[in-house]
Write a protein that holds these residues in place. Structure first.
Motif, PDB file in Angstrom:
ATOM      1  N   VAL A 217      43.907  -4.665  68.786  1.00 26.04           N
ATOM      2  CA  VAL A 217      44.948  -4.061  67.957  1.00 26.04           C
ATOM      3  C   VAL A 217      44.933  -2.546  68.162  1.00 26.04           C
ATOM      4  N   PHE A 218      46.094  -1.978  68.355  1.00 32.69           N
ATOM      5  CA  PHE A 218      46.208  -0.524  68.486  1.00 32.69           C
ATOM      6  C   PHE A 218      47.209  -0.015  67.452  1.00 32.69           C
ATOM      7  N   ASN A 219      46.753   0.865  66.604  1.00 33.02           N
ATOM      8  CA  ASN A 219      47.701   1.542  65.713  1.00 33.02           C
ATOM      9  C   ASN A 219      47.266   2.990  65.527  1.00 33.02           C
ATOM     10  N   ASP A 220      48.136   3.782  64.903  1.00 35.49           N
ATOM     11  CA  ASP A 220      47.875   5.225  64.768  1.00 35.49           C
ATOM     12  C   ASP A 220      46.555   5.512  64.047  1.00 35.49           C
ATOM     13  N   TRP A 221      45.804   6.409  64.643  1.00 34.16           N
ATOM     14  CA  TRP A 221      44.630   6.992  63.968  1.00 34.16           C
ATOM     15  C   TRP A 221      45.166   8.267  63.335  1.00 34.16           C
ATOM     16  N   LEU A 222      45.397   8.232  62.028  1.00 30.52           N
ATOM     17  CA  LEU A 222      46.032   9.391  61.397  1.00 30.52           C
ATOM     18  C   LEU A 222      45.146  10.631  61.519  1.00 30.52           C
ATOM     19  N   PRO A 223      45.752  11.785  61.836  1.00 28.93           N
ATOM     20  CA  PRO A 223      44.962  13.010  61.891  1.00 28.93           C
ATOM     21  C   PRO A 223      44.545  13.426  60.476  1.00 28.93           C
TER      22      PRO A 223
ATOM     23  N   ILE B 241      51.716  11.405  54.265  1.00 28.90           N
ATOM     24  CA  ILE B 241      50.739  10.444  53.746  1.00 28.90           C
ATOM     25  C   ILE B 241      49.602  11.299  53.197  1.00 28.90           C
ATOM     26  N   LYS B 242      49.235  11.075  51.954  1.00 29.71           N
ATOM     27  CA  LYS B 242      48.205  11.897  51.325  1.00 29.71           C
ATOM     28  C   LYS B 242      46.894  11.846  52.122  1.00 29.71           C
ATOM     29  N   GLY B 243      46.351  13.002  52.405  1.00 28.14           N
ATOM     30  CA  GLY B 243      45.079  13.064  53.124  1.00 28.14           C
ATOM     31  C   GLY B 243      45.235  13.058  54.636  1.00 28.14           C
ATOM     32  N   ALA B 244      46.479  12.965  55.128  1.00 30.19           N
ATOM     33  CA  ALA B 244      46.690  12.970  56.587  1.00 30.19           C
ATOM     34  C   ALA B 244      47.536  14.178  56.983  1.00 30.19           C
TER      35      ALA B 244
ATOM     36  N   HIS C 245      41.214   7.687  58.164  1.00 31.09           N
ATOM     37  CA  HIS C 245      42.050   7.508  56.966  1.00 31.09           C
ATOM     38  C   HIS C 245      42.131   6.013  56.632  1.00 31.09           C
ATOM     39  N   PRO C 246      41.962   5.650  55.347  1.00 32.05           N
ATOM     40  CA  PRO C 246      41.983   4.213  54.983  1.00 32.05           C
ATOM     41  C   PRO C 246      43.289   3.505  55.359  1.00 32.05           C
ATOM     42  N   HIS C 247      44.369   4.282  55.463  1.00 37.14           N
ATOM     43  CA  HIS C 247      45.672   3.704  55.841  1.00 37.14           C
ATOM     44  C   HIS C 247      45.589   3.000  57.204  1.00 37.14           C
ATOM     45  N   ASP C 248      44.794   3.550  58.114  1.00 33.19           N
ATOM     46  CA  ASP C 248      44.683   2.999  59.472  1.00 33.19           C
ATOM     47  C   ASP C 248      44.214   1.536  59.443  1.00 33.19           C
ATOM     48  N   LEU C 249      43.221   1.302  58.600  1.00 36.68           N
ATOM     49  CA  LEU C 249      42.629  -0.037  58.533  1.00 36.68           C
ATOM     50  C   LEU C 249      43.610  -1.038  57.910  1.00 36.68           C
ATOM     51  N   LYS C 250      44.362  -0.542  56.958  1.00 33.60           N
ATOM     52  CA  LYS C 250      45.367  -1.388  56.284  1.00 33.60           C
ATOM     53  C   LYS C 250      46.388  -1.899  57.321  1.00 33.60           C
TER      54      LYS C 250
ATOM     55  N   LEU D  19      55.022   5.572  74.679  1.00 36.19           N
ATOM     56  CA  LEU D  19      55.284   5.885  73.275  1.00 36.19           C
ATOM     57  C   LEU D  19      56.742   5.529  72.980  1.00 36.19           C
ATOM     58  N   LYS D  20      57.061   5.348  71.729  1.00 34.02           N
ATOM     59  CA  LYS D  20      58.446   5.081  71.314  1.00 34.02           C
ATOM     60  C   LYS D  20      59.021   6.366  70.689  1.00 34.02           C
ATOM     61  N   PRO D  21      60.341   6.493  70.665  1.00 27.05           N
ATOM     62  CA  PRO D  21      60.935   7.706  70.077  1.00 27.05           C
ATOM     63  C   PRO D  21      60.385   8.039  68.687  1.00 27.05           C
ATOM     64  N   VAL D  22      60.091   7.022  67.894  1.00 26.72           N
ATOM     65  CA  VAL D  22      59.620   7.278  66.524  1.00 26.72           C
ATOM     66  C   VAL D  22      58.260   8.005  66.520  1.00 26.72           C
ATOM     67  N   ASP D  23      57.471   7.826  67.571  1.00 28.95           N
ATOM     68  CA  ASP D  23      56.151   8.464  67.627  1.00 28.95           C
ATOM     69  C   ASP D  23      56.240   9.987  67.669  1.00 28.95           C
ATOM     70  N   PHE D  24      57.397  10.491  68.061  1.00 29.05           N
ATOM     71  CA  PHE D  24      57.566  11.939  68.157  1.00 29.05           C
ATOM     72  C   PHE D  24      58.016  12.532  66.826  1.00 29.05           C
ATOM     73  N   LYS D  25      58.328  11.635  65.894  1.00 26.87           N
ATOM     74  CA  LYS D  25      58.903  12.095  64.623  1.00 26.87           C
ATOM     75  C   LYS D  25      58.293  11.342  63.445  1.00 26.87           C
ATOM     76  N   LEU D  26      57.016  11.227  63.414  1.00 22.39           N
ATOM     77  CA  LEU D  26      56.380  10.458  62.330  1.00 22.39           C
ATOM     78  C   LEU D  26      56.622  11.090  60.964  1.00 22.39           C
ATOM     79  N   LEU D  27      56.495  12.411  60.900  1.00 17.19           N
ATOM     80  CA  LEU D  27      56.643  13.074  59.603  1.00 17.19           C
ATOM     81  C   LEU D  27      58.072  12.939  59.092  1.00 17.19           C
ATOM     82  N   SER D  28      59.050  13.246  59.956  1.00 21.67           N
ATOM     83  CA  SER D  28      60.433  13.197  59.465  1.00 21.67           C
ATOM     84  C   SER D  28      60.922  11.772  59.262  1.00 21.67           C
ATOM     85  N   THR D  29      60.297  10.791  59.905  1.00 23.61           N
ATOM     86  CA  THR D  29      60.720   9.401  59.705  1.00 23.61           C
ATOM     87  C   THR D  29      60.086   8.793  58.455  1.00 23.61           C
ATOM     88  N   TYR D  30      58.781   8.981  58.311  1.00 22.87           N
ATOM     89  CA  TYR D  30      58.081   8.278  57.224  1.00 22.87           C
ATOM     90  C   TYR D  30      57.594   9.179  56.099  1.00 22.87           C
ATOM     91  N   GLY D  31      57.705  10.490  56.290  1.00 21.38           N
ATOM     92  CA  GLY D  31      57.233  11.406  55.248  1.00 21.38           C
ATOM     93  C   GLY D  31      55.730  11.588  55.284  1.00 21.38           C
TER      94      GLY D  31
END
Lengths: 166, 551
Positions: free
Chosen positions: B411-417, B120-123, B445-450, B106-118
């Motif tokens: 491809v691997f990206n976050d599966w939003l909770p 996401i509606k529905g997640a 979450h539709p964001h994942d597919l995007k 994991l990268k440091p940012v993975d531990f701080k998704l909320l405080s880094t990116y704010g």
């Protein structure tokens, strides 16, 4: 003769038989496997380089793996059901020449989705027989692998079904 | 007999704990649903390992229900109907026996998704209860003990490392890797050398990789693959302090005064029930099954399942978002002699888009289509919607096997909770032992597919530059069954999490959950390295605090 070889040979020899996978009775009459063997010959005939279904033991393979508890029972039922359907639609199928059998099978596939699903499933197990380890009774003399210049991974199984080696 | 610690499961999340505790001299028992197969038993048998439920429960014996949205309604379908198992390897060592071992931290940012990116509606995005620095020493420990081969590729988002290089040099590479490098360089992309949990040099009793060409989905016959069994449990067994009970399906944890007193398991061979007593219980049966066990462990104090009085158990289940793509190569793009080389690894990834502007991105791994001949041949029987057979099919199979090679990407990206992805149990669906099976609601979450589609485009550019034909990609919201995490997320607030930062249940002090269930967000990489690392971390905490429990 091991039990599975006995079953396979009995099936092909034309005797009615009861298979007992995991204590549950599944009755297979002999005719289904006769039909299956005939259809497999059409699906995978002798090619310029390709081995035929009879050469690589396609039906023998199926007779072996269907006795194991891991074989999907719904698939087994559908394989048998399809033979009945084919016989109903093409009653003279077994006695046709190979060209006519091919044509009849194409009609069978085009006429119903059930027919198409059945041929697709039987073809799947025919290819499984062609490329599985010879320990399961198909891919005789590694004909499938030799034909396609495929090198299997090592080690090959010493026992079927990933059983522990004593 | 009463053990010091009882661990449910023997996979990556269980084995780091077991290794650490037995090293400290604690008496540990592990309960494994399947059998104990070792290197001598393994083979490259496609039928047994890839085509039947042999190393996973027979779906007539146990299964899951998959709850998907159909015409606006959530509908449950048992996996014995779809013939698609969500079990991933029930033998000692669990699914780590069958992994491909593409290892990314994991990268440091993975531990701080909320405080880094704010938000996401529905997640339900949150920050982790720990940061990268707290787990880094354990990532390093995994490199040494489980064994990670590789070479550090400097790039923009590379995570900090406490050691300069990997302890094992990179595995041998296929000639196509150089072509990926050339194409990436032309495009201005960084060709990232993928670390692998496969030994390139021998270690203790384990031999190095022998390039069998049959790696992923198969257990390793040399011990090179860093399975939990080969790398951690076999050494732990040598201490004499570890007992592994096989064919033990744990149906319930018994609780008294907010402490687990015993685990009840069924011997799947004799069908008899047994119990195990211990001071501490650690659950690590892979995310879905761990949640199921807690939900089924109901008691007077915990009517909704163990450690579930806040209703959090099973919630915020994660998979890995993304999908797969491919391109075809033949003699026109590369000399056949080079292209058809077998066994060597591609080991290239794209990590340049781990963050995309103001959004979390992900990674892409390149790999060849699996050598499995049954699977390769059976796909050839369809030409669009037309079923092929006879000479037509034979020619197609022959060409596929002898004149082409398919380079895939994943491809691997976050599966939003989200509230629509969780584990629950339903009395209507029970296994052969009468225990409710896990229901998995699989909303994404539709964001994942995007995000996945953005990453797929980058991979397609590389394939195009390489001269591949028939470039295809299929990003999907359907969950990959083998990449599970979440469901018992950790956090500092007991109202919104199941575990505290040590992966100890907020409500049950002698209960820990040490598989991927603890992860509140998944990161954009496969989970195994993180699960191993965290398992060592949990083990250290238990050892450091052992006196408190030894009563």
């Amino acid at each position: 003769m091991t039990r599975r070889v006995f079953i396979a040979s009995t099936l092909l020899a034309g005797t009615a038989l009861t298979l007992l996978p995991q204590g549950e009775k599944t009755h297979i009459r002999v005719e289904p496997f006769k039909v299956i063997e005939t259809v497999q010959k059409v699906l995978f005939p002798k090619g310029l380089k390709a081995p035929s279904a009879s050469e690589f033991g396609a039906t023998n393979y199926l007779a072996t793996v269907t006795t194991h508890s891991s074989f999907w029972k719904d698939d087994l039922k559908f394989l048998i059901f399809g033979t009945e359907l084919l016989m109903k639609e093409e009653p003279t199928f077994l006695s046709m020449n190979s060209e006519k059998q091919d044509k009849a099978l194409r009609d069978f596939v085009n006429n119903s989705s059930k027919g198409e699903n059945w041929v697709s499933l039987l073809l799947f197990y025919t290819l499984e027989a062609l490329f599985s380890d010879p320990i399961y009774g198909g891919n005789k003399n590694e004909l499938g692998w030799k034909w396609t210049q495929h090198h299997t991974g090592q080690p090959q199984p010493k026992k079927m079904w990933a059983e522990e080696i004593a | 007999m009463k053990y010091d610690v009882c661990i449910v499961g023997t996979g990556a999340g269980a084995s780091g704990v077991a290794h650490t505790l037995t090293e400290a001299g604690l008496k540990v028992v592990m309960l494994e649903r399947g059998g104990f197969l070792k290197e001598k038993d393994f083979s490259k048998d496609e039928v047994a390992y890839c085509k039947r439920d042999i190393v996973t429960p027979n779906l007539k014996e146990s299964y899951h229900t998959i709850e998907a949205l159909e015409n606006g309604k959530w509908v449950k379908t048992p996996t014995y109907v779809t013939e698609s198992s969500f079990f991933n390897g029930n033998i000692v060592g669990g699914s780590s026996n069958f992994m491909s071992g593409y290892f990314h931290r994991l990268k440091p940012v993975d531990f701080k998704l909320l405080s880094t990116y704010g938000t996401i509606k529905g997640a339900n995005v949150v920050d982790w209860a720990i940061d990268y620095d707290e787990i880094e020493p354990y990532f390093e420990k995994v490199e040494r003990l489980v064994g990670v081969s590789g070479e550090v590729t400097p790039y923009k988002y590379h995570e900090p490392r406490s050691t300069k290089e990997f302890p094992y040099p990179p595995l041998d590479e296929h000639p196509i890797s150089k072509r990926i490098d050339q194409s990436c360089n032309k495009l201005g992309f960084v060709p990232y050398k993928t670390p692998r949990a496969i030994l390139s040099k021998p270690k203790d009793d384990r031999a190095n990789c022998y390039y069998s060409n049959y790696c992923g989905s198969y257990p390793c016959s040399s011990g090179a693959k860093g399975s939990a069994r080969a790398s951690l449990l076999q050494p732990a067994l040598k201490t004499g302090d570890l007992t592994i009970i096989t064919h033990a399906f744990v149906k319930k944890l018994v609780e008294k005064n907010a402490k687990v007193t015993e685990a009840i398991y069924i011997d799947t061979q004799t069908k008899k029930e047994h119990n195990i007593k211990a001071n501490i219980f650690v659950v690590a049966g892979q995310a879905v099954e761990s949640c199921r066990l807690l939900l089924n462990s109901k008691s007077k104090n915990f009517p909704n399942g163990l450690a579930n009085n806040t209703g959090q158990v099973g919630k915020n289940l994660l998979f890995s978002a993304g999908g797969v793509g491919s391109g075809q190569f033949d003699a026109k793009t590369m000399p056949l002699k080079e292209l058809m080389v077998e066994g060597l690894f591609v080991n290239r990834s794209l990590c340049d888009w781990y963050e995309i502007e103001k959004m979390k991105g992900g990674i892409v791994d390149f790999l060849f289509e699996h050598a499995n001949p049954i699977s390769k041949a059976s796909k050839q029987r369809w030409e669009g919607s037309k079923l092929l057979w006879g000479e037509e099919l034979q020619n197609k199979i022959f060409h596929k096997f002898t004149a082409t090679k398919q380079l895939n990407f994943e491809v691997f990206n976050d599966w939003l909770p989200t509230d629509n992805c969780f584990v629950s149990v339903d009395e209507k669906y029970k296994d052969v032992y009468g225990v409710p099976v896990a229901n998995i609601r699989i909303g994404a979450h539709p964001h994942d597919l995007k995000v996945a589609k953005l990453l797929a485009k980058k991979a397609e550019e590389v394939l195009k530059e390489m001269g591949a034909k028939n470039i295809l990609s299929s990003m999907s919201s359907y969950p990959p069954a083998n990449l599970q995490a979440g469901g018992c997320r950790f956090g500092n607030d007991s109202k919104t999490s199941v575990l505290n930062k040590h992966c100890q249940a907020h409500e049950v002090s002698n209960l820990f959950v040490s598989d991927g269930s603890f992860m509140p967000t998944g990161g954009s990489v496969t989970y195994t390295w993180t699960i191993y690392a965290n398992s060592f971390r949990v083990g250290d905490y238990i050892v450091a605090n052992w006196e408190r429990y030894n009563k």
